[in-house]
Design a protein around this motif. Structure first.
Motif, mmCIF file in Angstrom:
data_model
loop_
_atom_site.group_PDB
_atom_site.id
_atom_site.type_symbol
_atom_site.label_atom_id
_atom_site.label_comp_id
_atom_site.label_asym_id
_atom_site.label_seq_id
_atom_site.Cartn_x
_atom_site.Cartn_y
_atom_site.Cartn_z
ATOM 1 N N PRO A 106 0.818 -1.224 0.000
ATOM 2 C CA PRO A 106 0.000 0.000 0.000
ATOM 3 C C PRO A 106 0.849 1.270 0.000
ATOM 4 C CG PRO A 106 -0.780 -1.565 1.656
ATOM 5 C CD PRO A 106 0.540 -2.077 1.174
ATOM 6 N N PHE A 110 -4.339 7.390 1.967
ATOM 7 C CA PHE A 110 -5.272 6.317 2.277
ATOM 8 C C PHE A 110 -6.648 6.875 2.632
ATOM 9 C CE2 PHE A 110 -1.027 4.780 3.705
ATOM 10 C CZ PHE A 110 -0.858 3.786 2.739
ATOM 11 N N ASP A 169 -4.970 -2.933 4.485
ATOM 12 C CA ASP A 169 -5.374 -1.888 3.540
ATOM 13 C C ASP A 169 -6.664 -2.275 2.834
ATOM 14 O OD1 ASP A 169 -4.657 0.553 1.768
ATOM 15 O OD2 ASP A 169 -4.904 -1.078 0.322
ATOM 16 N N ARG A 173 -10.329 -0.317 3.327
ATOM 17 C CA ARG A 173 -11.096 0.230 2.211
ATOM 18 C C ARG A 173 -12.504 -0.377 2.147
ATOM 19 N NH1 ARG A 173 -7.601 2.903 -1.418
ATOM 20 N NH2 ARG A 173 -5.411 2.686 -0.790
#
Length: 418
Positions: A106, A110, A169, A173
């Protein structure tokens, strides 16, 4: 000293081959604090001492790990040998950092926030990263992420892969919170490692769960390999609301170790009779270590000298507190006590935790639960990468950190708790 590197950067890297596995070593030989990194093992900043002579001879000592390197500058490379624990291995260094491509790692910005947190289990203090997705509240599901065996950082870094960072990550999300942390003795975490066992690491995770309970109503565990075993232990103790086991060992440590050794000997080309004799000796030694009795003598084994020497190393390893506990650890008697939902995934090409041997007991012994999903994924290895053979030696050469299919399965399965 940097001027003695003939205009090069001061960073030199190369690979040694140990039992068929390539490990990258990176020497930073400029500045006042020269260091050695082993990025494939997630180890950085080991202090070194070095000397470069006018003849081009390069000598490096690494007192912390009892290692050394001696080489000769050949214009564009340093050609020499790396020595440690009686082994001397060829190592050619080239200027700069030989960094493999890891496209899934990642990179910000973010769409979620991150907090540095800490928690304690007795004298052990663990530090980690808490990811909070947008709109996070008490009803947001959260998982604590538990590494596999060996001391690893919060990203479970191996061969520059960062599986836990990639998983965290993806889940962030998808609206799912996670806490991943450095093992004892790694990064910002401290605590006794030498005498610690899987039970201690389970209690470390439990301390993190207790921290999460202060902020979240639905707390689960995601564990890889030994971490998957720990997830099952915590579930059997009714400490969590759901678990995700990735290549988690269910059968005993004794069975797991013997199967790993058998596969490695077959890959090395030893005849069946030799493989059987060696594995029988290891199995007997493990049984004796657990239950008592007389250890097998290496002199009684009809084995090549290198395997006799290797067997002596196994006997030494079997004296370690962690290994003694691991050999006897068996999840099968605990499965009937696991009432929370379970997602268990293994790769069919896993050479470290065999898929069917470890998934079958889950299918047969877990209490019936419509939310359980137990699945072997075709063509994936122990890291849940797409692979050719499943051998450990492939891990570094594969660019994929973890199968996108696995990430989707985990995220989709967890949405029922949102």
């Amino acid at each position: 000293m940097s001027t003695l590197l003939w205009g090069q950067t001061g960073t030199w890297s190369g690979q040694i081959e140990v039992q068929g596995m390539k490990l990258t070593l990176v020497f930073h030989l400029d500045g006042d604090e020269p260091t050695l990194d082993s990025p494939d093992q997630g180890v950085k900043g080991i202090p070194v001492q070095y000397k470069i002579e006018e003849t081009g001879k390069v000598s490096v000592t690494v007192p912390m790990i009892g290692a050394s390197y001696e080489g000769l500058w050949m214009g564009t490379q340093i050609v020499g040998n790396f020595s440690q624990s009686g082994l001397s291995l060829p190592l050619t260094l080239s200027p700069g950092l030989n960094k493999p491509n890891r496209p899934q790692t990642p990179v910000g910005p973010f769409p979620y926030s991150q907090e540095e947190v800490s928690f304690s289990n007795g004298e052990a203090k663990l530090t980690g990263t808490l990811i909070l997705p947008q709109g996070c509240n008490r009803q947001t599901p959260v998982l604590i992420m538990v590494n596999g065996s060996g001391q690893q950082d919060r990203d479970e870094t191996i061969f520059d892969h960062k599986p836990f960072a990639v998983i965290a990550d993806a889940l962030g999300r998808a609206g799912i919170a996670t806490l991943r942390y450095d093992d004892r003795g790694i990064g910002g975490s401290i605590g006794d490692v030498k005498n610690a066992t899987t039970v201690d690491f389970k209690d470390d995770a439990l301390a993190g769960i207790e921290l999460l309970r202060e902020r979240f109503d639905k707390v689960g565990v995601l564990g890889h390999s030994e971490g998957g075993t720990i997830a099952m232990m915590l579930a059997a103790e009714k400490q969590v609301d759901f678990i995700v086991s990735l290549a988690g060992a269910v059968v005993s440590g004794q069975e797991t170790i013997v199967k790993q050794i058998r596969l490695s000997l077959v890959e090395a080309g030893y005849p069946d009779q030799t493989v059987d004799e060696y594995c029988n000796a290891v199995s007997k030694a493990a049984y004796v270590r657990i239950h008592g009795g007389m250890m097998p003598s290496v002199d009684e084994l009809n084995l090549p000298d290198e395997l006799k020497q290797n067997f002596l190393g196994v006997l030494t390893m079997f004296q370690m507190p962690w290994m003694i506990k691991f050999l006897s650890l068996d999840m099968r008697p605990l499965l009937g006590s696991i009432e929370c939902p379970v997602l268990a995934l293994n790769g069919t090409k896993d050479s470290q935790v065999e898929a069917e041997a470890n998934l079958a007991p889950l299918r047969s012994s877990l209490p019936e639960n419509s939310r359980n999903r137990i699945e072997a994924l075709e063509g994936l290895n122990h890291l849940l990468q797409h692979c050719s053979t499943g051998s450990v030696s492939e891990y570094r050469e594969i660019e994929e950190t973890i199968s996108p299919e696995v990430l989707k399965i985990i995220a989709d399965w967890l949405t029922v708790f949102m």
